[in-house]
Design an enzyme around this catalytic site. Sequence first.
Site, PDB file in Angstrom:
ATOM      1  N   HIS A 211      56.669 -76.193 -20.751  1.00 51.71           N
ATOM      2  CA  HIS A 211      57.151 -75.800 -22.076  1.00 51.71           C
ATOM      3  C   HIS A 211      58.406 -74.948 -21.974  1.00 51.71           C
ATOM      4  O   HIS A 211      59.396 -75.180 -22.680  1.00 51.71           O
ATOM      5  CB  HIS A 211      56.059 -75.071 -22.861  1.00 51.71           C
ATOM      6  CG  HIS A 211      55.303 -74.016 -22.111  1.00 51.71           C
ATOM      7  ND1 HIS A 211      55.504 -73.703 -20.768  1.00 51.71           N
ATOM      8  CD2 HIS A 211      54.325 -73.162 -22.535  1.00 51.71           C
ATOM      9  CE1 HIS A 211      54.689 -72.738 -20.410  1.00 51.71           C
ATOM     10  NE2 HIS A 211      53.969 -72.389 -21.468  1.00 51.71           N
ATOM     11  N   TYR A 212      58.389 -73.963 -21.092  1.00 49.17           N
ATOM     12  CA  TYR A 212      59.542 -73.079 -20.908  1.00 49.17           C
ATOM     13  C   TYR A 212      60.733 -73.852 -20.342  1.00 49.17           C
ATOM     14  O   TYR A 212      61.856 -73.735 -20.842  1.00 49.17           O
ATOM     15  CB  TYR A 212      59.161 -71.927 -19.979  1.00 49.17           C
ATOM     16  CG  TYR A 212      60.251 -70.904 -19.796  1.00 49.17           C
ATOM     17  CD1 TYR A 212      60.467 -69.912 -20.757  1.00 49.17           C
ATOM     18  CD2 TYR A 212      61.061 -70.909 -18.662  1.00 49.17           C
ATOM     19  CE1 TYR A 212      61.476 -68.963 -20.593  1.00 49.17           C
ATOM     20  CE2 TYR A 212      62.059 -69.962 -18.495  1.00 49.17           C
ATOM     21  CZ  TYR A 212      62.262 -68.999 -19.460  1.00 49.17           C
ATOM     22  OH  TYR A 212      63.265 -68.067 -19.291  1.00 49.17           O
ATOM     23  N   SER A 213      60.488 -74.648 -19.311  1.00 51.94           N
ATOM     24  CA  SER A 213      61.577 -75.413 -18.687  1.00 51.94           C
ATOM     25  C   SER A 213      62.214 -76.377 -19.675  1.00 51.94           C
ATOM     26  O   SER A 213      63.442 -76.495 -19.758  1.00 51.94           O
ATOM     27  CB  SER A 213      61.048 -76.180 -17.471  1.00 51.94           C
ATOM     28  OG  SER A 213      60.545 -75.298 -16.486  1.00 51.94           O
TER      29      SER A 213
ATOM     30  N   SER B  27      62.223 -76.171 -22.941  1.00 47.66           N
ATOM     31  CA  SER B  27      62.940 -75.456 -23.994  1.00 47.66           C
ATOM     32  C   SER B  27      64.313 -74.997 -23.512  1.00 47.66           C
ATOM     33  O   SER B  27      65.304 -75.072 -24.253  1.00 47.66           O
ATOM     34  CB  SER B  27      62.112 -74.264 -24.478  1.00 47.66           C
ATOM     35  OG  SER B  27      62.026 -73.240 -23.501  1.00 47.66           O
TER      36      SER B  27
END
Length: 240
Positions: free
Chosen positions: A145-147, A149
């Site tokens: 999710h972080y990557s 985004s």
Amino acid sequence: MLASGATVVLWDVDASALDEAGAALQGQGGDEARGEGHNSSGGDGGVHAAVVDVTDAAAIARAVAADLRERGKIDILVNNAGITGGNAPLWELAPEVWRRVVEVNLVAPYLTCRAVVPHMVRAGYGRIVNIASIAGKEGNPNASHYSASKAGLIALTKSIAKELAATGVLVNCVTPAAAKTELFAQMKQEHIDYMLSKIPMNRFRRGRRDRGAGAVARFGRLLVLDRRGVRHFRPAGAVY
């Protein structure tokens, strides 16, 4: 930038964090706050804060309108809000967690740019700096999710930079490696160890937020203080 006369406006959904950040900025001095060259901002050198949810388009519109009403213009926008959402394989991450990370890290910069850019274009001048992450280039495991985004934020920066290239509004992206900040509290130790294993010097950047902000501010000066010929650094896309 404060010392050069720029007015700094902080937005955060957390009122206590705003108070802390505002107090830290007001107390800055020396090299971190010392401007170079002419003050092109026309600001009062003060720090102002407002509680704003940057995932809420209506809240952003109200905040932008208030800033323009009180200060007349917005020269610089730094999109720095971000969360990690914890660590887990993709199939173990709850949809609401995945969506929330994308909302804060990617949709929020879209919303702030959407609200601010038209005013910059009308003024014929603006500088936007988006804070992404090396994870957006590498794709860290257990952080899909972080990557995703941050990869999206890099692509957003490239797109809007090209759209605005002839308007006097420059858009750039900074992709820092891991720094030991309060965001580490959102991560599992094994993920922190993984990130450390990717750093040849085997150490994290020191986590003082003012150091990272100072680096962006110094980078921002190269983008901002060319308005009257003080600087002439004009990148056209994302800076990594």
